[in-house]
Write a protein that holds these residues in place. Structure first.
Motif, PDB file in Angstrom:
ATOM      1  N   VAL A   1       0.687  -1.279   0.038  1.00  0.00           N
ATOM      2  CA  VAL A   1      -0.011   0.134  -0.198  1.00  0.00           C
ATOM      3  C   VAL A   1       1.125   1.257  -0.066  1.00  0.00           C
ATOM      4  N   GLN A   2       0.507   2.192  -0.517  1.00  0.00           N
ATOM      5  CA  GLN A   2       1.089   3.367  -0.714  1.00  0.00           C
ATOM      6  C   GLN A   2       1.115   4.311   0.831  1.00  0.00           C
ATOM      7  N   PRO A   3       2.200   4.854   1.143  1.00  0.00           N
ATOM      8  CA  PRO A   3       2.050   6.065   2.197  1.00  0.00           C
ATOM      9  C   PRO A   3       0.661   6.790   2.446  1.00  0.00           C
ATOM     10  N   GLY A   4       0.101   6.759   3.462  1.00  0.00           N
ATOM     11  CA  GLY A   4      -1.211   7.456   3.428  1.00  0.00           C
ATOM     12  C   GLY A   4      -2.347   6.751   3.396  1.00  0.00           C
ATOM     13  N   GLY A   5      -2.222   5.381   2.872  1.00  0.00           N
ATOM     14  CA  GLY A   5      -3.252   4.563   2.195  1.00  0.00           C
ATOM     15  C   GLY A   5      -3.728   3.615   3.719  1.00  0.00           C
ATOM     16  N   SER A   6      -4.707   2.793   3.261  1.00  0.00           N
ATOM     17  CA  SER A   6      -5.480   1.968   4.334  1.00  0.00           C
ATOM     18  C   SER A   6      -5.424   0.656   3.837  1.00  0.00           C
ATOM     19  N   LEU A   7      -5.421  -0.176   4.987  1.00  0.00           N
ATOM     20  CA  LEU A   7      -5.403  -1.832   4.759  1.00  0.00           C
ATOM     21  C   LEU A   7      -6.099  -2.268   6.126  1.00  0.00           C
ATOM     22  N   ARG A   8      -6.908  -3.319   5.988  1.00  0.00           N
ATOM     23  CA  ARG A   8      -7.624  -4.139   6.854  1.00  0.00           C
ATOM     24  C   ARG A   8      -7.039  -5.473   6.999  1.00  0.00           C
ATOM     25  N   LEU A   9      -6.558  -5.923   8.071  1.00  0.00           N
ATOM     26  CA  LEU A   9      -6.279  -7.371   8.292  1.00  0.00           C
ATOM     27  C   LEU A   9      -7.237  -8.003   9.207  1.00  0.00           C
ATOM     28  N   SER A  10      -7.310  -9.385   8.827  1.00  0.00           N
ATOM     29  CA  SER A  10      -8.371  -9.922   9.627  1.00  0.00           C
ATOM     30  C   SER A  10      -7.589 -11.411  10.068  1.00  0.00           C
TER      31      SER A  10
ATOM     32  N   ILE B   1      -7.194  -6.406  22.458  1.00  0.00           N
ATOM     33  CA  ILE B   1      -8.379  -6.259  22.727  1.00  0.00           C
ATOM     34  C   ILE B   1      -8.820  -7.480  23.505  1.00  0.00           C
ATOM     35  N   THR B   2      -9.671  -7.152  24.572  1.00  0.00           N
ATOM     36  CA  THR B   2      -9.988  -8.231  25.584  1.00  0.00           C
ATOM     37  C   THR B   2     -11.337  -8.796  25.086  1.00  0.00           C
ATOM     38  N   SER B   3     -11.703  -9.632  25.744  1.00  0.00           N
ATOM     39  CA  SER B   3     -12.871 -10.401  25.503  1.00  0.00           C
ATOM     40  C   SER B   3     -14.065  -9.439  25.581  1.00  0.00           C
ATOM     41  N   GLY B   4     -13.927  -8.276  26.512  1.00  0.00           N
ATOM     42  CA  GLY B   4     -14.979  -7.377  26.823  1.00  0.00           C
ATOM     43  C   GLY B   4     -14.625  -6.000  25.812  1.00  0.00           C
ATOM     44  N   SER B   5     -13.867  -6.166  25.003  1.00  0.00           N
ATOM     45  CA  SER B   5     -13.706  -5.270  23.890  1.00  0.00           C
ATOM     46  C   SER B   5     -12.826  -4.042  24.553  1.00  0.00           C
ATOM     47  N   THR B   6     -12.339  -4.222  25.512  1.00  0.00           N
ATOM     48  CA  THR B   6     -11.208  -3.161  25.884  1.00  0.00           C
ATOM     49  C   THR B   6     -10.062  -3.144  24.920  1.00  0.00           C
ATOM     50  N   THR B   7      -9.574  -2.218  24.558  1.00  0.00           N
ATOM     51  CA  THR B   7      -8.430  -1.988  23.878  1.00  0.00           C
ATOM     52  C   THR B   7      -7.309  -0.989  24.257  1.00  0.00           C
ATOM     53  N   ASN B   8      -6.161  -1.669  23.642  1.00  0.00           N
ATOM     54  CA  ASN B   8      -4.917  -0.511  23.967  1.00  0.00           C
ATOM     55  C   ASN B   8      -4.112  -0.692  22.788  1.00  0.00           C
ATOM     56  N   TYR B   9      -3.256   0.115  22.719  1.00  0.00           N
ATOM     57  CA  TYR B   9      -2.483   0.488  21.432  1.00  0.00           C
ATOM     58  C   TYR B   9      -1.078   0.814  21.841  1.00  0.00           C
ATOM     59  N   THR B  10      -0.012   0.547  20.832  1.00  0.00           N
ATOM     60  CA  THR B  10       1.297   1.019  20.931  1.00  0.00           C
ATOM     61  C   THR B  10       1.162   2.393  20.498  1.00  0.00           C
ATOM     62  N   ASP B  11       2.103   3.267  21.139  1.00  0.00           N
ATOM     63  CA  ASP B  11       1.897   4.577  21.063  1.00  0.00           C
ATOM     64  C   ASP B  11       1.950   5.162  19.375  1.00  0.00           C
ATOM     65  N   SER B  12       2.925   4.415  18.627  1.00  0.00           N
ATOM     66  CA  SER B  12       3.177   4.840  17.376  1.00  0.00           C
ATOM     67  C   SER B  12       1.735   4.807  16.387  1.00  0.00           C
ATOM     68  N   VAL B  13       1.005   3.802  16.672  1.00  0.00           N
ATOM     69  CA  VAL B  13      -0.326   3.640  15.926  1.00  0.00           C
ATOM     70  C   VAL B  13      -1.554   4.173  16.563  1.00  0.00           C
ATOM     71  N   LYS B  14      -1.528   4.799  17.560  1.00  0.00           N
ATOM     72  CA  LYS B  14      -2.752   5.339  18.236  1.00  0.00           C
ATOM     73  C   LYS B  14      -3.268   6.607  17.316  1.00  0.00           C
ATOM     74  N   GLY B  15      -4.681   6.460  17.176  1.00  0.00           N
ATOM     75  CA  GLY B  15      -5.281   7.513  16.036  1.00  0.00           C
ATOM     76  C   GLY B  15      -5.186   7.075  14.773  1.00  0.00           C
ATOM     77  N   ARG B  16      -4.679   5.952  14.516  1.00  0.00           N
ATOM     78  CA  ARG B  16      -4.453   5.735  13.005  1.00  0.00           C
ATOM     79  C   ARG B  16      -4.793   4.040  12.828  1.00  0.00           C
ATOM     80  N   PHE B  17      -4.874   3.227  13.937  1.00  0.00           N
ATOM     81  CA  PHE B  17      -5.303   1.729  13.766  1.00  0.00           C
ATOM     82  C   PHE B  17      -6.169   1.718  14.627  1.00  0.00           C
ATOM     83  N   THR B  18      -7.284   0.808  14.322  1.00  0.00           N
ATOM     84  CA  THR B  18      -8.227   0.319  15.216  1.00  0.00           C
ATOM     85  C   THR B  18      -8.529  -0.922  15.390  1.00  0.00           C
TER      86      THR B  18
ATOM     87  N   MET C   1      -6.192  -0.183   9.402  1.00  0.00           N
ATOM     88  CA  MET C   1      -4.966   0.542   9.616  1.00  0.00           C
ATOM     89  C   MET C   1      -5.178   1.747   8.555  1.00  0.00           C
ATOM     90  N   ASN C   2      -5.049   2.932   9.057  1.00  0.00           N
ATOM     91  CA  ASN C   2      -5.230   4.090   8.261  1.00  0.00           C
ATOM     92  C   ASN C   2      -4.032   4.797   8.253  1.00  0.00           C
TER      93      ASN C   2
END
Length: 122
Positions: free
Chosen positions: A12-21, A51-68, A82-83
């Motif tokens: 993917v090009q910089p600035g692009g998006s991708l979804r992993l499953s 992500i926990t079974s109760g859907s609590t999430t945490n992210y590494t700092d470098s992806v916060k605001g970009r990845f979900t 990934m955006n």
């Protein structure tokens, strides 16, 4: 036995998006915390999101605001949206899941997917 299957990934090009499953298959009694890790060449594997079974999430700092990270419990599947991708996001991405199985319902075991390559480049 439990298997985690990760289709997706790619270039993917910089600035692009991708979804992993990542889908978990096998004799699963319960699927608890799930996560995405990545490993770039010559670097250690690092946690990207969890992500926990109760859907609590945490992210590494470098992806916060970009990845979900999200999960579909009915399908035993975890996703990583990934955006605004950057070249430094290039790595092999691995999913993990903490699972209780039919054969060992009293024990939680971590399983890993086979990994999928994500390359961010113009």
């Amino acid at each position: 036995q439990v298997h985690l299957v990760e289709p997706g990934g790619g270039l993917v090009q910089p600035g692009g998006s991708l979804r992993l499953s990542c889908a978990a298959f096998g004799s699963i009694t319960s699927l608890n915390a799930m996560g995405w890790y990545r490993q770039a060449p010559a670097k250690r594997r690092e946690l990207v999101a969890r992500i926990t079974s109760g859907s609590t999430t945490n992210y590494t700092d470098s992806v916060k605001g970009r990845f979900t990270i999200a999960r579909d419990n009915a399908k035993n599947t975890v996703f990583l949206q990934m955006n605004s991708l950057k070249p430094e996001d290039t790595a092999v991405y691995y999913c993990s899941a903490w699972v209780r199985t039919v054969l060992a319902p009293g024990r939680e075991t971590e399983y890993w997917g086979q990994g999928t390559q994500v390359t961010v480049s113009s």
